[in-house]
Scaffold this motif. Structure first.
Motif, PDB file in Angstrom:
ATOM      1  N   ILE A   1       0.840  -1.203   0.000  1.00 29.26           N
ATOM      2  CA  ILE A   1       0.000   0.000   0.000  1.00 29.26           C
ATOM      3  C   ILE A   1       0.871   1.249   0.000  1.00 29.26           C
ATOM      4  O   ILE A   1       0.615   2.209  -0.745  1.00 29.26           O
ATOM      5  CB  ILE A   1      -0.945  -0.009   1.212  1.00 29.26           C
ATOM      6  CG1 ILE A   1      -1.981  -1.125   1.063  1.00 29.26           C
ATOM      7  CG2 ILE A   1      -1.638   1.344   1.369  1.00 29.26           C
ATOM      8  CD1 ILE A   1      -2.833  -1.359   2.289  1.00 29.26           C
ATOM      9  N   ALA A   2       1.918   1.253   0.826  1.00 30.22           N
ATOM     10  CA  ALA A   2       2.810   2.411   0.875  1.00 30.22           C
ATOM     11  C   ALA A   2       3.455   2.671  -0.484  1.00 30.22           C
ATOM     12  O   ALA A   2       3.546   3.825  -0.939  1.00 30.22           O
ATOM     13  CB  ALA A   2       3.870   2.212   1.951  1.00 30.22           C
ATOM     14  N   ASP A   3       3.893   1.618  -1.142  1.00 32.60           N
ATOM     15  CA  ASP A   3       4.484   1.770  -2.482  1.00 32.60           C
ATOM     16  C   ASP A   3       3.452   2.300  -3.470  1.00 32.60           C
ATOM     17  O   ASP A   3       3.766   3.123  -4.344  1.00 32.60           O
ATOM     18  CB  ASP A   3       5.030   0.434  -2.970  1.00 32.60           C
ATOM     19  CG  ASP A   3       6.284  -0.008  -2.219  1.00 32.60           C
ATOM     20  OD1 ASP A   3       6.902   0.851  -1.544  1.00 32.60           O
ATOM     21  OD2 ASP A   3       6.634  -1.193  -2.313  1.00 32.60           O
ATOM     22  N   TYR A   4       2.228   1.824  -3.342  1.00 28.36           N
ATOM     23  CA  TYR A   4       1.145   2.272  -4.236  1.00 28.36           C
ATOM     24  C   TYR A   4       0.860   3.763  -4.046  1.00 28.36           C
ATOM     25  O   TYR A   4       0.678   4.506  -5.019  1.00 28.36           O
ATOM     26  CB  TYR A   4      -0.105   1.446  -3.955  1.00 28.36           C
ATOM     27  CG  TYR A   4      -1.249   1.680  -4.908  1.00 28.36           C
ATOM     28  CD1 TYR A   4      -1.238   1.113  -6.181  1.00 28.36           C
ATOM     29  CD2 TYR A   4      -2.356   2.438  -4.536  1.00 28.36           C
ATOM     30  CE1 TYR A   4      -2.300   1.298  -7.061  1.00 28.36           C
ATOM     31  CE2 TYR A   4      -3.418   2.639  -5.400  1.00 28.36           C
ATOM     32  CZ  TYR A   4      -3.382   2.062  -6.672  1.00 28.36           C
ATOM     33  OH  TYR A   4      -4.438   2.261  -7.536  1.00 28.36           O
TER      34      TYR A   4
ATOM     35  N   GLU B   1      -0.045   9.284  10.575  1.00 32.26           N
ATOM     36  CA  GLU B   1       1.329   9.439  11.040  1.00 32.26           C
ATOM     37  C   GLU B   1       1.383   9.532  12.555  1.00 32.26           C
ATOM     38  O   GLU B   1       2.298   9.002  13.199  1.00 32.26           O
ATOM     39  CB  GLU B   1       1.955  10.676  10.399  1.00 32.26           C
ATOM     40  CG  GLU B   1       3.393  10.920  10.818  1.00 32.26           C
ATOM     41  CD  GLU B   1       4.061  12.055  10.065  1.00 32.26           C
ATOM     42  OE1 GLU B   1       5.256  12.309  10.330  1.00 32.26           O
ATOM     43  OE2 GLU B   1       3.409  12.686   9.215  1.00 32.26           O
ATOM     44  N   ASN B   2       0.395  10.183  13.135  1.00 31.75           N
ATOM     45  CA  ASN B   2       0.353  10.399  14.580  1.00 31.75           C
ATOM     46  C   ASN B   2      -0.089   9.108  15.292  1.00 31.75           C
ATOM     47  O   ASN B   2      -1.175   8.598  15.028  1.00 31.75           O
ATOM     48  CB  ASN B   2      -0.631  11.535  14.881  1.00 31.75           C
ATOM     49  CG  ASN B   2      -0.581  11.984  16.317  1.00 31.75           C
ATOM     50  OD1 ASN B   2      -0.362  11.198  17.224  1.00 31.75           O
ATOM     51  ND2 ASN B   2      -0.805  13.270  16.542  1.00 31.75           N
ATOM     52  N   PRO B   3       0.718   8.575  16.208  1.00 29.77           N
ATOM     53  CA  PRO B   3       0.341   7.325  16.884  1.00 29.77           C
ATOM     54  C   PRO B   3      -0.941   7.449  17.703  1.00 29.77           C
ATOM     55  O   PRO B   3      -1.631   6.445  17.913  1.00 29.77           O
ATOM     56  CB  PRO B   3       1.554   7.014  17.772  1.00 29.77           C
ATOM     57  CG  PRO B   3       2.319   8.297  17.886  1.00 29.77           C
ATOM     58  CD  PRO B   3       2.059   9.055  16.624  1.00 29.77           C
TER      59      PRO B   3
ATOM     60  N   ASP C   1       4.267   1.558   8.693  1.00 32.79           N
ATOM     61  CA  ASP C   1       3.774   1.473  10.071  1.00 32.79           C
ATOM     62  C   ASP C   1       2.645   2.452  10.356  1.00 32.79           C
ATOM     63  O   ASP C   1       1.965   2.334  11.377  1.00 32.79           O
ATOM     64  CB  ASP C   1       4.913   1.713  11.063  1.00 32.79           C
ATOM     65  CG  ASP C   1       5.903   0.560  11.111  1.00 32.79           C
ATOM     66  OD1 ASP C   1       5.550  -0.549  10.651  1.00 32.79           O
ATOM     67  OD2 ASP C   1       7.031   0.765  11.587  1.00 32.79           O
ATOM     68  N   TRP C   2       2.445   3.445   9.470  1.00 36.94           N
ATOM     69  CA  TRP C   2       1.350   4.398   9.653  1.00 36.94           C
ATOM     70  C   TRP C   2       0.012   3.829   9.198  1.00 36.94           C
ATOM     71  O   TRP C   2      -1.036   4.437   9.422  1.00 36.94           O
ATOM     72  CB  TRP C   2       1.604   5.680   8.861  1.00 36.94           C
ATOM     73  CG  TRP C   2       2.849   6.420   9.205  1.00 36.94           C
ATOM     74  CD1 TRP C   2       3.713   6.183  10.230  1.00 36.94           C
ATOM     75  CD2 TRP C   2       3.377   7.561   8.497  1.00 36.94           C
ATOM     76  NE1 TRP C   2       4.743   7.084  10.213  1.00 36.94           N
ATOM     77  CE2 TRP C   2       4.564   7.945   9.163  1.00 36.94           C
ATOM     78  CE3 TRP C   2       2.967   8.280   7.378  1.00 36.94           C
ATOM     79  CZ2 TRP C   2       5.335   9.024   8.733  1.00 36.94           C
ATOM     80  CZ3 TRP C   2       3.726   9.350   6.945  1.00 36.94           C
ATOM     81  CH2 TRP C   2       4.901   9.716   7.630  1.00 36.94           C
ATOM     82  N   ILE C   3       0.026   2.683   8.540  1.00 32.09           N
ATOM     83  CA  ILE C   3      -1.163   2.143   7.880  1.00 32.09           C
ATOM     84  C   ILE C   3      -1.878   1.156   8.799  1.00 32.09           C
ATOM     85  O   ILE C   3      -1.260   0.264   9.383  1.00 32.09           O
ATOM     86  CB  ILE C   3      -0.780   1.462   6.555  1.00 32.09           C
ATOM     87  CG1 ILE C   3      -0.186   2.496   5.585  1.00 32.09           C
ATOM     88  CG2 ILE C   3      -1.970   0.749   5.925  1.00 32.09           C
ATOM     89  CD1 ILE C   3       0.445   1.898   4.341  1.00 32.09           C
TER      90      ILE C   3
END
Length: 379
Positions: A69-72, A247-249, A84-86
């Motif tokens: 997903i991040a690459d997409y 992004e925010n935990p 890790d944000w996903i």
């Protein structure tokens, strides 16, 4: 075209909500937002292969899912996201409800656009949160944010802003400057943001591209939950999934409350469909966009030639937001329905004199729908 979008599909006897809600011999149902096209061959093949394995046990998210997903997101939107944000979700709608429930208290309020997809409002009313309307303005055929009025729309109880880009039902694809202005307004007023971006892959305007709100700046990203999915773009909402980018935990923790407890995880086929679309679905998506552009152009030409009707610029998605105010009919939705066309009533989006038409269908069916609308307007 390498893919066939033009041959009418038969969705009867498939338990389709859209097609089974009306007598198909009397009503053409172009309301609920799924398309009448088959999903991409790569998706159909991947699902078939998974089914042929014959074991359908409890399934976790594939280990490579978040990285894919991040690459997409990087490839499609030039948005750099840490895997890790996903957070994988069963649907965008469940994410909307979770965001409202977890990011606000019962005595606080939520800023909500108008017109807007009804689940953004329902997420607030079901949680007993006060809604503060953000009336969008029609400027040069685009539904845009009321930038000069935003400060007057909030109080010291406003904690969250809901957003939708591309906009549903108005189909606006917001520009970088528009997004920056809204994001900075939310920062200045200490508002969390939950941005519904499920139609991101369906930008029709040749001069526009989808820009995730959270990609505008790190400060905006720290305040934003972005909800996305490929369900709409590749037409598998019956087995699809969604994801949140945060992004925010603190926001990541909030959006996961209830997951795998009161909120069921995606099905095993949901992972299969999404990964297949990411890996091999782009050629199909590109041809889909071309076909939808042809439908859009037909609607623009036809509707704007009918006295009493108008339609805004359709920059994204496959939903036409038709203004029936000058028809001077108490209920344009019922008028069209009585003559054989089911649309989504404007009241669903808080605008009584509009209807929303789903043009994610074959050209012949769209022609039929437009002829019904024209005949109604002439009565």
């Amino acid at each position: 075209m390498a893919f066939d979008f033009d041959t009418p599909t038969n969705r009867l006897a498939t338990d389709s909500i859209r097609w089974d809600s009306f007598n198909s011999k009397e009503v053409l149902p172009l309301w609920l937002a799924d398309m009448d096209f088959q999903s991409p061959p790569c998706v159909i093949e991947a699902v078939s292969n998974r089914v042929q394995q014959g074991i359908y046990g409890y399934t976790h998210s594939p280990h490579q899912m978040n990285a894919m997903i991040a690459d997409y997101l990087q490839e499609q939107y030039q948005w750099q996201v840490d895997p890790d944000w996903i957070v994988i979700l069963p649907s965008v709608v469940s994410g909307l409800y979770s965001a409202v429930q977890q990011l606000t208290n019962k005595d606080e309020s939520v800023l909500v656009p108008n017109p807007i997809y009804h689940h953004l409002r329902l997420a607030c009313s079901s949680a007993n949160r006060q809604i503060q309307e953000m009336p969008l303005e029609l400027q040069d055929g685009r539904w845009v944010l009321p930038v000069n009025q935003l400060t007057n729309l909030i109080t010291n109880k406003t904690r969250l802003a809901l957003f939708c880009n591309p906009q549903n039902p108005g189909s606006t694809v917001f520009t970088r400057e528009e997004l920056k202005e809204f994001g900075n307004f939310c920062l200045e007023n200490h508002l969390w943001i939950c941005s519904d971006e499920i139609h991101a892959g369906l930008v029709l305007d040749e001069n526009k591209k989808h820009i995730p709100l959270a990609s505008i700046s790190k400060d905006i990203s720290e305040k934003t939950i972005t909800l996305m999915s490929l369900n709409k773009t590749f037409n598998f909402p019956g087995i699809g999934l969604a994801w949140a980018v945060a992004e925010n935990p603190i926001l990541r923790k909030a959006i996961q409350v209830g997951l795998h407890q009161t909120i069921a995880p995606p099905s095993l086929l949901a992972y299969t469909t999404t990964m297949a679309a990411i890996k091999d679905g782009e050629p199909w998506r590109q041809e889909l966009i071309q076909y939808l552009r042809g439908n859009r152009d037909l609607i623009q030409e036809k509707i704007n030639s009918i006295k009493g009707l108008s339609v805004c610029k359709m920059e994204g998605s496959y939903l036409a937001w038709i203004d029936c105010t000058n028809l001077h009919h108490q209920n344009p939705y019922q008028l069209f329905l009585d003559h054989g066309l089911a649309t989504s009533p404007g009241s669903q989006f808080n605008r009584e004199q509009f209807v929303r038409l789903n043009f994610g269908t074959q050209r012949s069916r769209l022609d039929q729908a437009l002829n019904i609308i024209e005949s109604c307007a002439k009565r």
